[in-house]
Design a protein around this motif. Structure first.
Motif, mmCIF file in Angstrom:
data_model
loop_
_atom_site.group_PDB
_atom_site.id
_atom_site.type_symbol
_atom_site.label_atom_id
_atom_site.label_comp_id
_atom_site.label_asym_id
_atom_site.label_seq_id
_atom_site.Cartn_x
_atom_site.Cartn_y
_atom_site.Cartn_z
ATOM 1 N N SER A 110 -4.639 7.966 6.088
ATOM 2 C CA SER A 110 -4.076 9.235 5.631
ATOM 3 C C SER A 110 -4.826 9.794 4.432
ATOM 4 O O SER A 110 -5.287 9.047 3.572
ATOM 5 N N ASN A 112 0.574 10.772 5.507
ATOM 6 C CA ASN A 112 1.046 10.151 6.751
ATOM 7 C C ASN A 112 2.130 9.122 6.486
ATOM 8 O O ASN A 112 3.020 8.907 7.310
ATOM 9 N N GLY A 113 2.039 8.483 5.333
ATOM 10 C CA GLY A 113 3.024 7.473 4.991
ATOM 11 C C GLY A 113 4.436 8.015 4.913
ATOM 12 O O GLY A 113 5.403 7.278 5.080
ATOM 13 N N GLN A 114 4.556 9.335 4.655
ATOM 14 C CA GLN A 114 5.886 9.930 4.612
ATOM 15 C C GLN A 114 6.642 9.674 5.911
ATOM 16 O O GLN A 114 7.855 9.502 5.903
ATOM 17 N N ASN A 152 0.681 9.587 -0.281
ATOM 18 C CA ASN A 152 0.117 9.324 1.038
ATOM 19 C C ASN A 152 0.867 10.155 2.069
ATOM 20 O O ASN A 152 2.041 9.918 2.351
ATOM 21 N N THR A 175 -1.292 5.138 8.536
ATOM 22 C CA THR A 175 -0.968 5.306 7.120
ATOM 23 C C THR A 175 -2.213 5.122 6.254
ATOM 24 O O THR A 175 -2.482 5.891 5.330
ATOM 25 N N TYR A 176 -2.992 4.085 6.578
ATOM 26 C CA TYR A 176 -4.187 3.781 5.787
ATOM 27 C C TYR A 176 -5.184 4.933 5.848
ATOM 28 O O TYR A 176 -5.814 5.289 4.851
ATOM 29 N N PHE A 193 5.067 7.517 8.586
ATOM 30 C CA PHE A 193 4.679 6.277 9.258
ATOM 31 C C PHE A 193 4.916 5.032 8.420
ATOM 32 O O PHE A 193 4.831 3.934 8.924
ATOM 33 N N PHE A 194 5.178 5.207 7.136
ATOM 34 C CA PHE A 194 5.430 4.025 6.315
ATOM 35 C C PHE A 194 6.870 4.038 5.808
ATOM 36 O O PHE A 194 7.157 3.972 4.626
#
Lengths: 769, 769
Positions: free
Chosen positions: A335, A386-388, A384, A332-333, A390-391
């Motif tokens: 991303s 990837n956060g969609q 973000n 996530t970070y 992974f977070f």
């Protein structure tokens, strides 16, 4: 009495559904709050401190404490709460009981554990644990009692209802039926899918030989799902409960049916069928790969982290939790930030007619009011990427993969689709991590992770097909949600090797009624491909544990080859420890101490029974547990001066109905009143010398008509009898048995039976009895 | 060999689906053309001549000729083609075969018949006939042969494949499995509902005891539905076949899934559940009323129109057809004319993405291009209101009732809803006419009429609820399609008493995934209410015919009361006609002529077997049909000079595999090579005196391990064994049988079996065999 009993059957099925709906609601609520807490805390830390380390440590701390709870519950609470519990339930439904499997303690540990595992970020689903929990609830309702509570509070209250308040179902067969119904209710409430859940219980448990049981199961699953939805609505908006539309929620739906236009989103073209076959092949291979790796992992675990070293097990759980959380956080970070889609599109993406998403536990809305576009470290107007996935909780990510952007009108092309690189990353990460996760000492299920992996690569395949079409100059649009669902179902099929039930579960969970045939095709291929390489994940686990489970109702072809060549007598044990119908108590105790058999044939020719190959007359069979009950309560004891004839067996049974019920209650095994291993010696010690001098009459208490199988019958026949009748043992007759008559189908029809019963009553009447 | 056999199992399941899909397509095409012809001809006559009589006579003439064909096919073709065929198939799956039930002739008569019945306007559906047809197709594929063709063209070609081309499944059990799969495929293709069809076969046939069979059934149903859709699309627009969206057609859908917004149309409120319970109660009562009236009708028919008076039967068919056609025509003629809705609404009503409605056979479009608004005698801009339901095929009317106006956007209130008076008239007329129709000598099904009645009054109830809400000042909108579907399913449940399968069928057929729980509730209540009054319509028919069918896998409570009180030996026949293992041919023939038994125990103590109450050793059992085969082919014959010992039984069986297969083929019963009643005397006559002087050795041909049941076992146990093992008879052992050993669950696990087999092979090897 029969009609009361029948009504109780239905009532209990209803109660099982009610209970499971309630438990499922509790778990959902728990998940939502814990997830909300986790994600919103981390989000706050990000927005207040920024940077990597502060949010990272917050995230890790929450994840590790939650998974730690789950690990402790398994390691120090109930070891049976580990894993999915499906193999254990399958074993039980096959007639092999594992101690404590259906205990209340296991239920509490399992459900709390799975809530913590999932909110702690482990790659786990709640479906397997819910199957197990459903089984416990079903068993508990059937027995109308609990050992755990009895042990804890037995001084003040008896946790066991009498016969007239539903205590009818304490025998093995009924108990198993209700456990089976419970598993159906469990998986249904986990997926909010009444038909799929029922079919799953039928497919895995396969004790649904009668229409009555499976129809009761359906009542149970429907009640469960309805209860869950009702409670969820009540928690969401209690004042609007009567205006809330029911039946429009899907467990795997990002939007509800009212706004998601499933009918027009799911479809397939006839030329796509070969593509779905390829999806099935990939899924079968990946499933088999997963299982093969799992066997290796299990061997490794068996060597270094055996279940008895509980501290090491807990460490493993914490390690896996740390690994998972770190991976997710780092991804996530790392991303890139992306621009939010234009406002009119955003409205469609974020659309949801329900206020709070009770099923998801999405983790607090973004302060911009965006649920599906997390901001995190990005600047305003960006999100973000990837956060969609992974977070957010695993199940919410799965919903995103399937449905994201589905509410867009057809002519508004969604460019902000989850991209192929992201999906690929997701599939690889989840597949790897689920390998580490499945089998650790915490409550985890395999359904949701398999779906998540399969859905991701299914969608990737769909995108490739779309690109190929486009480059070939066609403007046909394939249905990406369709590929996602087919891929997810096929992957689950490759791992669990269930078939019909998965097809229907996938359909119900996603609302893709249109996709039944492609899903079935892909799951079918996946199963065929997978079966050619390995057993299913559950059967592998069962085999590793070595329980004597008869997996299939009918044998597979390679097994039939063996079974047809062997006869029953080649497999049978011919040296039996038998007991005579009337014997001195002392002798009985000695016999029980001498051998470990669980059941004893009753015959006057005890010696003949022990000698190999000689036939002996079988008067009946009596179980060790019954004998222990008799010895404990000193039932059937009588003193017998030598030389006098034995009294009739009738003198040992009470004459009136009430006393007979009391006697029956004494002999009842459920809830487990006597544990053979623990209590046996105590019972023996409690017998006085006077008792030992007495005689005991086993005749009123033995089962008089045990199953007998023809000695020359093939193993296949024996197998079928064991399986369909749920037997533990059968006695083997000689090659040319003595018979007295024949009974035909016509003789057992209702009309004939009533006729004969009438004649019998008349005869008895005329003899003035 | 085992693996080849297994592959053939799957292949045959696939072929069954393919065949049923194709047949279903043919029937649909036939229906469409005939309906088109009928309605467009009458429409032309109306527009050219006007008035009542000319169109009336045209209509009547077409209806009577079509139903006449159907009646003739039943009366002079195959009497078994009458009615739905479900009771007969149920009887067959229970192990009681009716001659000619599964013949190709019956198939042709049934399918042609039902096409003509339906297009002739009878109140009939194709579902029942398709169950029957599916059974025939399944049986035909399993046997890989046909008696009818053999009889017709046997001179030129043998219609029976050898063993290596799939001829594995000519034994009873396999054959029954495939018939069962066939019924599933049949009902699935009739409804285009793969899951519902499968569940129906499971519920009614209940020979799906193994996961393998039901998974093969699913393959079959999916293949069938896919084939049907593929052919329908191909017939509709062959050039666009690769661009056609699949999976979006519903059999009961007026619009396809792509434009019908089912997700937002079907929903329910929690307070509606009690209303659905009331729907269930009404349906249960109506169903029971229908069945009670049917029993009266059947008694009347049995007296005045028995099946053997074929001409009278045909007259009855024509009378009912005339009555139906006249009623429908008069109602249409008497209809008021109504104004067409405004153009923008009209566009939504008439919306359909498919070009021709292949499934419906709507009967030619109106010249104004309006499908759902027939003009008939009305002037321009108006339409015939009653004609919307009464001047269209039954299934299309049903679709109108459920879905009409469903594609309207939510804010465009459809005033042109089918009104309550029209729906009430429809329900009453159909209910009355279906009473006349069901049971006449033509192929008719009961599913669609029941759905049509139930849907109509279900919708009426919905309208009442809506009105009540409105008058109470609430602006909540209930879902009328939901009421329609629940009412229809409940009514079908009240008549057929099926449960799970109906719920799923209704869901799949209408696309109402959201309504599973209310449908289940209503069907459940309907079944409970109905069962308290009568048996199901099929069971009533079975009982009237008196076939020895064991309806339920497990007994109902009131039956259990009887079954627990009786033991097997009280019902058994103890005077048996037995045969010795080796006997003179003459004696065998005499025994066969003397009694009508279908199976004979083989024992040396023939006298003892005949004497009541004496036990005798059972060597095996041999069927009459096998004995007739032996006599026909003179198998096992040998001459035996008195005084010499009998030769070993091994001399009568060939040693090599190939000759053994040839022998097996001679003994195979399917396709029915010997008909006991017809052929027996001929076989006896063909025996020369020399033959009669010989001895016959039965040992190699008898079944050595018949099922044996404990004499003291309860009837309930016997019932379960009969039912789950599909037996015709069991031999009854004495109260205290001789046994030699015990076999436990552990002994029959795969691992142990393989171990023992290995040991056995080693032993044999070391003995140098």
């Amino acid at each position: 009495d029969y009609i009361v009993e029948e009504s109780w059957r239905w009532a209990i099925a209803f109660f099982i559904g009610l209970t499971m709906g309630f438990l499922s609601f509790l778990v959902d609520i728990g998940l939502e709050h814990l997830n909300n807490f986790k994600f919103s805390t981390v989000k706050k830390v990000i927005s207040s401190h920024g940077g990597f380390w502060a949010p990272y440590f917050t995230f890790i701390a929450i994840c590790l404490s939650l998974t730690g709870i789950s690990g402790c519950l398994t390691s120090y609470g109930s070891p049976l709460a580990a894993g999915s519990g499906i193999p254990e339930i399958k074993t039980y439904l096959n007639g092999v009981h594992i101690k404590g499997l259906l205990g209340l303690k296991t239920l509490v540990c399992k459900l709390t554990g799975v809530t913590c595992s999932m909110s702690g970020g482990l790659i786990a689903g709640k479906e397997g644990p819910f199957v197990h929990s459903g089984g416990i609830v079903g068993g508990g309702w059937a027995g109308m009692g609990s050992n755990t509570l009895q042990a804890l509070f037995g001084k003040w209250y008896t946790f066991k209802t009498p016969r007239n308040v539903g205590g009818f179902f304490r025998n093995d067969a009924d108990h198993r039926d209700f456990v089976s119904i419970g598993t159906a209710a469990g998986v249904s409430t986990a997926f909010a899918a009444p038909i799929g859940g029922l079919l799953l219980a039928m497919e895995e448990g396969s004790s649904f030989y009668s229409t009555g049981v499976y129809w009761r199961g359906f009542l149970s699953t429907c009640t469960g799902v309805l209860t869950l939805h009702f409670l969820a609505s009540l928690a969401g908006s209690p004042s609007l409960i009567f205006e809330e539309k029911f039946g429009i929620r899907r467990d795997l739906g990002l939007y509800d049916d009212d706004i998601a236009l499933y009918g027009s989103k799911y479809y397939y073209f006839i030329w796509e069928l070969p593509v779905f076959v390829i999806l099935g092949i990939i899924a079968g291979c990946l499933g088999a790969l997963f299982i093969k790796l799992h066997v290796k992992f299990t061997a490794f675990r068996g060597q270094y982290i055996p279940p008895r070293l509980v501290n090491r097990r807990l460490c493993e759980v914490l390690f896996v939790a740390w690994l998972t959380a770190t991976t997710f956080f780092v991804i996530t970070y790392a991303s890139p930030c992306q621009k939010l889609p234009p406002k009119e599109q955003l409205a469609y993406y974020e659309m949801d007619s329900a206020d709070g998403d009770i099923f998801a536990g999405v983790g607090g809305e973004d302060k911009r009011g965006l649920k599906h576009f997390p901001r995190l470290w990005c600047k305003d107007g960006e999100y973000n990427r990837n956060g969609q996935l992974f977070f957010t909780p695993l199940i919410q990510a799965m919903r995103m993969i399937i449905h994201f952007g589905e509410t867009m009108p057809g002519d508004m092309d969604p460019k902000a689709n989850l991209g192929q690189p992201l999906l690929l990353l997701w599939a690889v990460v989840i597949f790897t991590l689920m390998q580490f996760t499945f089998g650790i000492g915490a409550a985890t299920g395999i359904f949701m992770p398999s779906l998540a992996v399969g859905g991701a690569w299914g969608r990737i395949v769909g995108m490739i097909v779309q690109a190929a079409l486009h480059s070939a100059g066609s403007d046909l649009r394939v249905s990406l949600p369709a590929y996602t669902v087919v891929g997810a179902a096929a992957m689950l099929g490759g791992v669990t090797r269930m078939t019909l039930s998965i097809t229907v579960l996938a359909m119900e969970g996603t609302g893709s009624l249109q996709m039944i045939i492609p899903i079935m095709l892909a799951v079918f291929i996946s199963k065929v491909v997978g079966d050619s390489m390995t057993y299913s994940i559950y059967d592998v686990q069962i085999k590793i544990r070595g329980a004597p489970v008869l997996l299939e109702a009918s044998l597979e072809s390679h097994q039939r080859m063996v079974a047809d060549k062997l006869t029953v007598s080649e497999l049978a044990t011919t040296q039996l420890v038998a007991v005579p119908p009337v014997m001195p108590v002392r002798e009985l105790v000695e016999t029980l101490q001498r051998c470990g058999h669980q059941a004893f044939p009753v015959t006057p020719d005890v010696a003949k029974a022990y000698t190999s190959d000689e036939t002996f007359p079988l008067h009946g069979v009596i179980k060790r547990i019954t004998l222990l009950h008799l010895l404990k309560h000193k039932l059937g004891f009588f003193s017998h001066p030598p030389g006098t004839p034995f009294p009739s067996s009738k003198t040992h049974v009470p004459k009136d109905q009430k006393a007979r019920y009391a006697l029956l209650a004494k002999l009842e095994q459920f809830p487990l009143k006597i544990r053979i291993k623990e209590d046996q010696d105590g019972i023996f010690r409690d017998l006085t010398t006077g008792d030992l001098e007495q005689m005991i009459d086993l005749r009123p208490f033995m089962q008089r008509t045990p199953f007998i199988v023809h000695g020359n019958a093939s193993l296949a026949r024996a197998y079928r009898l064991f399986r369909t009748m749920g037997l533990h043992h059968m006695y083997v007759g000689p090659a040319k048995p003595q018979v007295v008559g024949v009974i035909t189908r016509k003789d057992v029809t209702e009309e004939n039976a009533e006729l004969v019963l009438g004649m019998k009553a008349n005869q008895t009447g005329s003899r003035s009895f």
